[in-house]
Design a protein around this motif. Structure first.
Motif, PDB file in Angstrom:
ATOM      1  N   PRO A   1      -2.275   4.814  -2.412  1.00 60.56           N
ATOM      2  CA  PRO A   1      -2.193   3.676  -3.336  1.00 60.56           C
ATOM      3  C   PRO A   1      -2.472   2.332  -2.675  1.00 60.56           C
ATOM      4  CG  PRO A   1      -0.011   4.613  -2.900  1.00 60.56           C
ATOM      5  CD  PRO A   1      -1.019   5.586  -2.380  1.00 60.56           C
ATOM      6  N   PHE A   2      -2.187   2.240  -1.382  1.00 61.52           N
ATOM      7  CA  PHE A   2      -2.429   0.976  -0.685  1.00 61.52           C
ATOM      8  C   PHE A   2      -3.894   0.806  -0.314  1.00 61.52           C
ATOM      9  CE2 PHE A   2       2.184   1.269   0.038  1.00 61.52           C
ATOM     10  CZ  PHE A   2       2.548   0.008  -0.403  1.00 61.52           C
ATOM     11  N   ASP A   3      -4.738   1.804  -0.593  1.00 57.09           N
ATOM     12  CA  ASP A   3      -6.166   1.643  -0.388  1.00 57.09           C
ATOM     13  C   ASP A   3      -6.795   0.834  -1.514  1.00 57.09           C
ATOM     14  OD1 ASP A   3      -6.101   3.042   1.944  1.00 57.09           O
ATOM     15  OD2 ASP A   3      -6.774   4.937   1.092  1.00 57.09           O
ATOM     16  N   SER A   4      -6.057   0.605  -2.587  1.00 50.60           N
ATOM     17  CA  SER A   4      -6.555  -0.236  -3.667  1.00 50.60           C
ATOM     18  C   SER A   4      -6.858  -1.630  -3.116  1.00 50.60           C
ATOM     19  CB  SER A   4      -5.507  -0.357  -4.774  1.00 50.60           C
ATOM     20  OG  SER A   4      -5.858  -1.410  -5.669  1.00 50.60           O
ATOM     21  N   PRO A   5      -7.987  -2.216  -3.477  1.00 49.68           N
ATOM     22  CA  PRO A   5      -8.319  -3.563  -2.982  1.00 49.68           C
ATOM     23  C   PRO A   5      -7.341  -4.638  -3.424  1.00 49.68           C
ATOM     24  CG  PRO A   5      -9.836  -2.895  -4.699  1.00 49.68           C
ATOM     25  CD  PRO A   5      -9.042  -1.674  -4.329  1.00 49.68           C
ATOM     26  N   TRP A   6      -6.510  -4.313  -4.397  1.00 51.42           N
ATOM     27  CA  TRP A   6      -5.554  -5.298  -4.920  1.00 51.42           C
ATOM     28  C   TRP A   6      -4.150  -5.112  -4.348  1.00 51.42           C
ATOM     29  CZ3 TRP A   6      -8.675  -8.587  -6.921  1.00 51.42           C
ATOM     30  CH2 TRP A   6      -9.852  -8.146  -7.544  1.00 51.42           C
ATOM     31  N   ARG A   7      -3.948  -4.080  -3.509  1.00 53.06           N
ATOM     32  CA  ARG A   7      -2.630  -3.804  -2.930  1.00 53.06           C
ATOM     33  C   ARG A   7      -2.624  -4.168  -1.450  1.00 53.06           C
ATOM     34  NH1 ARG A   7       0.438   0.121  -5.547  1.00 53.06           N
ATOM     35  NH2 ARG A   7       2.000  -0.329  -3.942  1.00 53.06           N
ATOM     36  N   TRP A   8      -2.317  -5.412  -1.172  1.00 52.52           N
ATOM     37  CA  TRP A   8      -2.261  -5.882   0.207  1.00 52.52           C
ATOM     38  C   TRP A   8      -0.959  -5.423   0.866  1.00 52.52           C
ATOM     39  CZ3 TRP A   8      -5.205  -9.639   3.135  1.00 52.52           C
ATOM     40  CH2 TRP A   8      -6.398 -10.037   2.518  1.00 52.52           C
ATOM     41  N   GLN A   9      -1.039  -5.099   2.155  1.00 52.29           N
ATOM     42  CA  GLN A   9       0.141  -4.872   2.979  1.00 52.29           C
ATOM     43  C   GLN A   9       0.208  -5.983   4.026  1.00 52.29           C
ATOM     44  OE1 GLN A   9      -1.011  -0.527   3.738  1.00 52.29           O
ATOM     45  NE2 GLN A   9       1.228  -0.429   3.782  1.00 52.29           N
ATOM     46  N   LEU A  10       1.378  -6.160   4.607  1.00 47.66           N
ATOM     47  CA  LEU A  10       1.553  -7.200   5.608  1.00 47.66           C
ATOM     48  C   LEU A  10       0.573  -7.028   6.758  1.00 47.66           C
ATOM     49  CD1 LEU A  10       3.045  -9.663   6.682  1.00 47.66           C
ATOM     50  CD2 LEU A  10       4.741  -8.107   7.691  1.00 47.66           C
ATOM     51  N   LYS A  11       0.341  -5.791   7.175  1.00 45.16           N
ATOM     52  CA  LYS A  11      -0.559  -5.548   8.304  1.00 45.16           C
ATOM     53  C   LYS A  11      -1.988  -5.990   7.975  1.00 45.16           C
ATOM     54  CE  LYS A  11      -1.680  -0.746   7.096  1.00 45.16           C
ATOM     55  NZ  LYS A  11      -1.635   0.656   7.556  1.00 45.16           N
ATOM     56  N   ASP A  12      -2.374  -5.886   6.697  1.00 49.83           N
ATOM     57  CA  ASP A  12      -3.709  -6.341   6.297  1.00 49.83           C
ATOM     58  C   ASP A  12      -3.820  -7.853   6.462  1.00 49.83           C
ATOM     59  OD1 ASP A  12      -4.570  -3.743   5.427  1.00 49.83           O
ATOM     60  OD2 ASP A  12      -3.401  -4.028   3.604  1.00 49.83           O
ATOM     61  N   LEU A  13      -2.800  -8.560   6.006  1.00 55.97           N
ATOM     62  CA  LEU A  13      -2.791 -10.016   6.117  1.00 55.97           C
ATOM     63  C   LEU A  13      -2.793 -10.444   7.577  1.00 55.97           C
ATOM     64  CD1 LEU A  13      -2.639 -12.779   4.798  1.00 55.97           C
ATOM     65  CD2 LEU A  13      -0.147 -12.527   4.706  1.00 55.97           C
ATOM     66  N   VAL A  14      -1.977  -9.774   8.401  1.00 58.14           N
ATOM     67  CA  VAL A  14      -1.913 -10.119   9.825  1.00 58.14           C
ATOM     68  C   VAL A  14      -3.275  -9.917  10.483  1.00 58.14           C
ATOM     69  CG1 VAL A  14      -0.943  -9.447  12.047  1.00 58.14           C
ATOM     70  CG2 VAL A  14       0.555  -9.641  10.048  1.00 58.14           C
ATOM     71  N   LEU A  15      -3.931  -8.817  10.163  1.00 60.45           N
ATOM     72  CA  LEU A  15      -5.233  -8.559  10.766  1.00 60.45           C
ATOM     73  C   LEU A  15      -6.259  -9.606  10.357  1.00 60.45           C
ATOM     74  CD1 LEU A  15      -7.089  -6.705  12.422  1.00 60.45           C
ATOM     75  CD2 LEU A  15      -7.645  -5.519  10.292  1.00 60.45           C
ATOM     76  N   VAL A  16      -6.272  -9.963   9.091  1.00 61.64           N
ATOM     77  CA  VAL A  16      -7.221 -10.974   8.616  1.00 61.64           C
ATOM     78  C   VAL A  16      -6.965 -12.308   9.311  1.00 61.64           C
ATOM     79  CG1 VAL A  16      -7.953 -12.320   6.614  1.00 61.64           C
ATOM     80  CG2 VAL A  16      -7.635  -9.860   6.405  1.00 61.64           C
ATOM     81  N   VAL A  17      -5.689 -12.665   9.482  1.00 59.39           N
ATOM     82  CA  VAL A  17      -5.351 -13.913  10.184  1.00 59.39           C
ATOM     83  C   VAL A  17      -5.826 -13.864  11.628  1.00 59.39           C
ATOM     84  CG1 VAL A  17      -3.452 -15.327  11.047  1.00 59.39           C
ATOM     85  CG2 VAL A  17      -3.391 -14.470   8.700  1.00 59.39           C
ATOM     86  N   VAL A  18      -5.598 -12.742  12.299  1.00 53.38           N
ATOM     87  CA  VAL A  18      -6.030 -12.595  13.686  1.00 53.38           C
ATOM     88  C   VAL A  18      -7.549 -12.711  13.789  1.00 53.38           C
ATOM     89  CG1 VAL A  18      -6.236 -10.981  15.619  1.00 53.38           C
ATOM     90  CG2 VAL A  18      -4.051 -11.231  14.425  1.00 53.38           C
ATOM     91  N   LEU A  19      -8.257 -12.043  12.889  1.00 55.40           N
ATOM     92  CA  LEU A  19      -9.719 -12.129  12.898  1.00 55.40           C
ATOM     93  C   LEU A  19     -10.180 -13.566  12.652  1.00 55.40           C
ATOM     94  CD1 LEU A  19     -10.724  -8.918  10.876  1.00 55.40           C
ATOM     95  CD2 LEU A  19     -11.163  -9.364  13.295  1.00 55.40           C
ATOM     96  N   GLY A  20      -9.527 -14.246  11.707  1.00 49.61           N
ATOM     97  CA  GLY A  20      -9.891 -15.626  11.424  1.00 49.61           C
ATOM     98  C   GLY A  20      -9.706 -16.532  12.622  1.00 49.61           C
ATOM     99  N   VAL A  21      -8.601 -16.357  13.346  1.00 54.02           N
ATOM    100  CA  VAL A  21      -8.332 -17.180  14.531  1.00 54.02           C
ATOM    101  C   VAL A  21      -9.349 -16.879  15.627  1.00 54.02           C
ATOM    102  CG1 VAL A  21      -6.702 -17.607  16.397  1.00 54.02           C
ATOM    103  CG2 VAL A  21      -5.874 -17.440  14.034  1.00 54.02           C
ATOM    104  N   VAL A  22      -9.569 -15.606  15.900  1.00 58.03           N
ATOM    105  CA  VAL A  22     -10.510 -15.218  16.955  1.00 58.03           C
ATOM    106  C   VAL A  22     -11.912 -15.748  16.656  1.00 58.03           C
ATOM    107  CG1 VAL A  22     -11.705 -13.265  18.029  1.00 58.03           C
ATOM    108  CG2 VAL A  22      -9.228 -13.182  17.686  1.00 58.03           C
ATOM    109  N   PHE A  23     -12.351 -15.567  15.427  1.00 58.47           N
ATOM    110  CA  PHE A  23     -13.706 -16.007  15.086  1.00 58.47           C
ATOM    111  C   PHE A  23     -13.802 -17.518  14.928  1.00 58.47           C
ATOM    112  CE2 PHE A  23     -14.584 -11.584  14.600  1.00 58.47           C
ATOM    113  CZ  PHE A  23     -15.954 -11.479  14.846  1.00 58.47           C
TER     114      PHE A  23
END
Length: 206
Positions: A15-37
């Motif tokens: 169920p968490f594979d739904s594009p509308w079901r964010w998990q905390l780890k997804d948000l953390v990864l996106v933030v890390v990618l944003g900072v690195v890039f």
């Protein structure tokens, strides 16, 4: 995943594979990618300035050759997390890092740039409902990201009416396809091969 055929999945196995079901780890990864890039994009600015010097009279075109490099984080974020809005968020975070912490002269305008780049880059994956990740879709992602930001830059920089406007557009979008699309495809495959993202949605689609 193959280079010539789109990868499809008929339904969500988790169920968490739904594009509308964010998990905390997804948000953390996106933030890390944003900072690195954000740092990567700042380095690209320096590379663009150096290339402009090397190109001499044609130096005004240097930025266009490297434009695709500023589109990389969006497809990476989308491909790994498969969450709606992840590409836009990652691009805007990278832009914020550029002007808030690294002092980019473009200032807050970079947020608009990040929004447009993220929107264009994410759109092809959104149309595929975040299930299709063939190399052609990455190429379209890079093209759209570059295409959208080109016109914003053209307005800000006064390119309309120039004889080389079409040349700018061709170089700009070609860079988007190659660096922001095809290169992103191979970067995602390389990251996936390490196994470090197996715990994300991408790992359950292997």
């Amino acid at each position: 995943m193959t280079g010539t055929f789109e990868q499809t999945t008929p339904k969500y196995r988790n169920p968490f594979d739904s594009p509308w079901r964010w998990q905390l780890k997804d948000l953390v990864l996106v933030v890390v990618l944003g900072v690195v890039f954000g740092f990567v994009y700042w380095a690209l600015v320096q590379a663009s300035n150096g290339l402009a010097i090397v190109m001499g009279p044609a130096g005004d075109l240097a930025h266009h050759f490297l434009q695709g490099g500023w589109l990389l984080v969006a497809p990476l974020a989308v491909a790994i997390t498969r969450k709606a809005g992840s590409g836009i968020l990652a691009e805007m975070l990278a832009a914020a890092i550029e002007f808030v912490f690294l002092g980019s002269p473009a200032g807050p305008t970079l947020l608009i740039t990040g929004l447009l780049q993220g929107l264009g880059s994410e759109l092809p994956f959104a149309i595929g409902r975040y299930k299709r990740f063939g190399i052609s879709r990455y190429a379209v992602s890079g093209f759209l990201g570059a295409f959208l930001i080109f016109w914003f830059s053209a307005i800000r920089s006064g390119w309309f009416g120039q004889d080389i406007l079409l040349l700018r557009l061709v170089i700009h979008c070609s860079s988007g396809i190659i660096l922001g699309g095809i290169l992103a495809y191979f970067l995602v495959r390389a990251v996936q091969a390490t196994g470090v993202v197996d715990n994300y949605a991408i790992g359950r689609y292997q």
